[in-house]
Write an enzyme that holds these catalytic residues in place. Structure first.
Site, short mmCIF file in Angstrom:
data_model
loop_
_atom_site.label_atom_id
_atom_site.label_comp_id
_atom_site.label_asym_id
_atom_site.label_seq_id
_atom_site.Cartn_x
_atom_site.Cartn_y
_atom_site.Cartn_z
N THR A 1 6.77 16.00 15.68
CA THR A 1 5.46 16.64 15.56
C THR A 1 4.44 15.70 16.23
O THR A 1 3.68 15.03 15.55
CB THR A 1 5.08 16.88 14.08
OG1 THR A 1 5.34 15.67 13.35
CG2 THR A 1 5.87 18.00 13.48
N THR B 1 7.27 15.08 9.68
CA THR B 1 5.96 14.78 9.10
C THR B 1 4.94 15.78 9.63
O THR B 1 4.85 16.00 10.83
CB THR B 1 5.54 13.35 9.49
OG1 THR B 1 6.62 12.48 9.15
CG2 THR B 1 4.29 12.92 8.76
N VAL C 1 12.66 6.65 5.85
CA VAL C 1 13.55 5.54 6.22
C VAL C 1 13.02 4.68 7.34
O VAL C 1 12.17 5.09 8.12
CB VAL C 1 14.95 6.06 6.63
CG1 VAL C 1 15.64 6.69 5.45
CG2 VAL C 1 14.84 7.04 7.80
N LYS D 1 3.41 11.82 1.85
CA LYS D 1 4.00 11.15 3.03
C LYS D 1 2.92 10.56 3.92
O LYS D 1 3.01 9.41 4.37
CB LYS D 1 4.83 12.18 3.82
CG LYS D 1 5.18 11.77 5.23
CD LYS D 1 6.22 10.68 5.25
CE LYS D 1 6.40 10.10 6.64
NZ LYS D 1 7.47 9.16 6.74
N ASN E 1 1.67 6.14 4.82
CA ASN E 1 1.48 5.45 6.09
C ASN E 1 0.01 5.17 6.38
O ASN E 1 -0.32 4.16 7.00
CB ASN E 1 2.14 6.24 7.22
CG ASN E 1 3.65 6.04 7.20
OD1 ASN E 1 4.16 5.08 6.60
ND2 ASN E 1 4.38 6.92 7.85
N ARG F 1 -3.28 -9.04 -8.27
CA ARG F 1 -3.56 -7.65 -7.89
C ARG F 1 -4.08 -7.51 -6.46
O ARG F 1 -4.74 -6.55 -6.13
CB ARG F 1 -4.56 -7.03 -8.90
CG ARG F 1 -3.92 -6.73 -10.25
CD ARG F 1 -4.92 -6.30 -11.30
NE ARG F 1 -5.87 -7.36 -11.64
CZ ARG F 1 -5.61 -8.38 -12.44
NH1 ARG F 1 -4.41 -8.50 -13.00
NH2 ARG F 1 -6.53 -9.30 -12.68
N CYS G 1 4.95 6.29 13.59
CA CYS G 1 4.39 6.84 12.35
C CYS G 1 2.97 6.39 12.07
O CYS G 1 2.08 7.22 11.94
CB CYS G 1 5.28 6.44 11.18
SG CYS G 1 6.96 6.99 11.43
N LYS H 1 7.61 -3.62 16.70
CA LYS H 1 7.69 -4.61 15.63
C LYS H 1 8.98 -5.42 15.74
O LYS H 1 9.84 -5.09 16.55
CB LYS H 1 7.53 -3.97 14.26
CG LYS H 1 8.70 -3.18 13.74
CD LYS H 1 8.41 -2.83 12.27
CE LYS H 1 9.53 -2.06 11.66
NZ LYS H 1 9.22 -1.64 10.29
N ARG I 1 0.61 -12.50 16.99
CA ARG I 1 1.32 -12.09 15.77
C ARG I 1 1.30 -13.12 14.64
O ARG I 1 2.01 -12.96 13.64
CB ARG I 1 2.79 -11.78 16.11
CG ARG I 1 2.98 -10.48 16.89
CD ARG I 1 2.59 -9.29 16.05
NE ARG I 1 2.90 -8.03 16.71
CZ ARG I 1 2.66 -6.84 16.17
NH1 ARG I 1 2.10 -6.75 14.99
NH2 ARG I 1 2.94 -5.75 16.82
N1 SAJ Z 1 2.01 -4.19 11.13
C1 SAJ Z 1 0.94 -5.08 11.13
N2 SAJ Z 1 0.63 -5.75 9.98
C2 SAJ Z 1 1.32 -5.56 8.82
C3 SAJ Z 1 2.41 -4.64 8.81
C4 SAJ Z 1 2.73 -3.97 9.98
O1 SAJ Z 1 0.28 -5.29 12.15
O2 SAJ Z 1 0.98 -6.19 7.81
C5 SAJ Z 1 2.34 -3.43 12.35
C6 SAJ Z 1 3.76 -3.63 12.84
O3 SAJ Z 1 3.85 -4.75 13.69
C7 SAJ Z 1 4.01 -2.33 13.59
C8 SAJ Z 1 3.21 -1.31 12.79
O4 SAJ Z 1 2.29 -2.05 12.03
O5 SAJ Z 1 3.51 -2.40 14.90
C9 SAJ Z 1 4.03 -0.39 11.91
O6 SAJ Z 1 5.01 -1.12 11.21
P1 SAJ Z 1 5.49 -0.74 9.72
O7 SAJ Z 1 6.57 -1.67 9.35
O8 SAJ Z 1 4.32 -0.72 8.81
O9 SAJ Z 1 5.95 0.77 9.80
P2 SAJ Z 1 7.06 1.66 10.57
O10 SAJ Z 1 6.30 2.55 11.50
O11 SAJ Z 1 8.16 0.86 11.14
O12 SAJ Z 1 7.64 2.52 9.36
C10 SAJ Z 1 6.78 3.22 8.47
C11 SAJ Z 1 7.24 2.94 7.06
N3 SAJ Z 1 6.21 3.34 6.11
C12 SAJ Z 1 5.81 2.54 5.13
O13 SAJ Z 1 6.21 1.41 4.94
C13 SAJ Z 1 4.76 3.13 4.25
C14 SAJ Z 1 8.56 3.65 6.78
O14 SAJ Z 1 8.91 3.55 5.40
C15 SAJ Z 1 8.46 5.14 7.13
O15 SAJ Z 1 9.72 5.75 7.01
C16 SAJ Z 1 8.02 5.28 8.56
O16 SAJ Z 1 6.77 4.60 8.74
C17 SAJ Z 1 7.89 6.77 8.85
O17 SAJ Z 1 8.82 7.35 9.44
O18 SAJ Z 1 6.89 7.36 8.43
#
Ligand code: SAJ
Length: 418
Positions: A85, A119, A153, A204, A208, A244, A258, A319, A398
């Site tokens: 989507t 999604t 996932v 969902k 994110n 907290r 995502c 990532k 990073r």
């Molecule tokens: N990132 C940061 N700072 C952080 C955490 C992440 O800059 O503190 C960046 C990462 O480098 C990356 C991006 O954010 O570029 C996204 O990374 P991510 O690990 O947060 O997420 P995704 O896209 O790999 O996966 C997410 C996950 N969602 C959550 O953790 C809430 C995963 O569980 C979902 O299945 C997936 O999105 C999805 O399909 O929606």
């Protein structure tokens, strides 16, 4: 019981395999013939640990077959939709989802269940129920049932997480929820939370968006840290000792399929304009530009004419530990600087890049920019690397370099202390 899975990508194929392993007869549908042919020969078109072995087994045992023909889906008791989507100009394009519903309308029998895993903006499952009703003359909750069961996932851990993560399932009717929960219980060991379709869609997207907004806050803290002369990573580490508080990590940007998309999906059906979520997106989208500013400042400090500069970008993946480059901030960064400098080299042990080896990539370079926090980059010996470079300039996008290496001009996101 026969299950049809529509869309055999990162989520659809592993899901089809799980249902096949759980003992169902599974028919996978995809519009791409090459994908279908590969799957039928037992070979996966996506990279995921364990997938080849599992796929081969279920194909050989004839529990999973793939097809490009809608007709072959006839007789399915459940249809699982896993199509993309995508966003177009920050608006969702639901054409693939609608096409899936149109295909289902051609073959659906009374009593079947339709599950949307893709999604989608809040309200979409109800809209799709109406579309299917208008195409078939059937009624949701009476002749067919439709529910949203968003995937949760993480690539690289898909088979573990499909089984062990908790899930949210929401039907348009209560019977739809009940049927979908029962179906997913065939392989999900995690908790399944039942709700209604629109709540499930919102959950969902909230998950994110929560992450995206929190990363934006961390990024804003990082920008402030530059003004106050603070090392933001040290500050966050200590702030997070509060029971907290859980501040996320700043960096060159937010990528993947995502997080950059879901906040816009969440807002897309809203009647009123909301500020915070959109602003967070803007802050995160701006981070590659901020890193470019750090680079050009460092080049100036090092008296390197940017038009003659050779810049090496370490990491292309969105990532660490993945070969996925979808919406990667590293790519945005390369685009931003490529016309201003002489040469941009890229190196990523998972993705590839312009150079096959790290050594070739940094040889005689003027500046190195870290764009992905791959473990391999965390272990680098910067003093050794510095010896291969023409100028010793290091930009950490990073936050993986704790102590600025000796003899380098060092700058990093949130490193107001150097
Ligand atoms: N990132 C940061 N700072 C952080 C955490 C992440 O800059 O503190 C960046 C990462 O480098 C990356 C991006 O954010 O570029 C996204 O990374 P991510 O690990 O947060 O997420 P995704 O896209 O790999 O996966 C997410 C996950 N969602 C959550 O953790 C809430 C995963 O569980 C979902 O299945 C997936 O999105 C999805 O399909 O929606």
């Amino acid at each position: 019981m026969k299950i049809a899975v529509i869309g055999l990508g990162y989520i659809g194929l592993p899901t089809a395999i799980m249902f096949a392993e759980a003992g169902y007869e599974v028919i996978g549908f995809d519009v791409k013939k090459d994908v279908v042919d590969r799957i039928n020969s037992g070979k996966a078109h996506i990279v995921e640990p364990g997938i080849e072995e599992k796929l081969n087994k279920v194909v050989k045992e004839e529990r999973l077959k793939a097809t490009t023909k809608v007709e072959k889906l006839r007789g399915a008791n459940a249809f699982i939709i896993c199509v993309q989507t995508p966003l177009e100009g920050n608006k969702p394009n639901l054409i693939y989802l609608e096409n899936a519903i149109r295909s289902i309308a051609e073959v659906i029998d009374r009593g079947a269940l339709v599950v949307i895993e893709s999604t989608v903006p809040p309200g979409t499952t109800i809209k799709m129920a109406k579309l299917l009703e208008s195409l078939t003359g059937f009624r949701e909750g009476v002749d067919f049932y439709i529910a949203h069961a968003p995937e949760r996932v993480m690539p690289g851990r898909i088979f573990y997480e499909l089984v062990h993560n908790s899930r949210v399932i929401g039907g348009v009717s209560e019977k739809a929820t009940e049927l979908a929960v029962k179906l997913y219980k065939s392989f999900v060991k995690g908790e399944i939370y039942a709700t209604d379709a629109t709540t499930a869609e919102m959950i969902k997207l909230m998950e994110n968006t929560y992450r995206d907004v929190n990363i934006a806050l961390a990024n804003e803290f990082a920008l402030l840290a530059h003004q106050y002369g603070v090392n933001i990573f040290e500050a966050i580490r200590i702030a997070n000792t509060h029971p907290r508080v859980n501040i996320h990590f700043p960096g060159i940007g937010v990528g993947g399929h995502c997080l950059p998309k879901d906040p816009y999906l969440l807002l897309s059906n809203a009647k009123k304009e909301f500020g915070l979520i959109r602003l967070a997106r803007k802050i995160n989208e701006n981070m590659p530009k901020f890193v470019a500013t750090l680079l050009f400042e460092a080049l100036e400090e090092g008296k390197v004419d940017e038009r003659n500069a050779v810049v090496t970008v370490l990491g292309l993946a969105y990532k660490e530990g993945t070969d996925d480059i979808r919406n990667s901030p590293a790519l945005t960064f390369v685009e931003l600087i490529k016309d201003r400098v002489l040469e941009v080299r890229t190196y990523d042990p998972y993705v590839g890049g312009t150079h096959k080896s790290l050594e070739d990539a940094i040889m005689e370079a003027d500046a190195v920019v870290i764009a992905t926090s791959h473990q391999e980059f965390k272990e680098l010996n910067w003093e050794e690397i510095g010896r291969l470079m023409r100028h010793k300039i290091l930009i950490d996008g990073r936050g993986i370099v704790e102590n600025p290496p000796k003899g380098f001009i060092f700058k990093g996101v949130g490193r107001g202390d150097v």
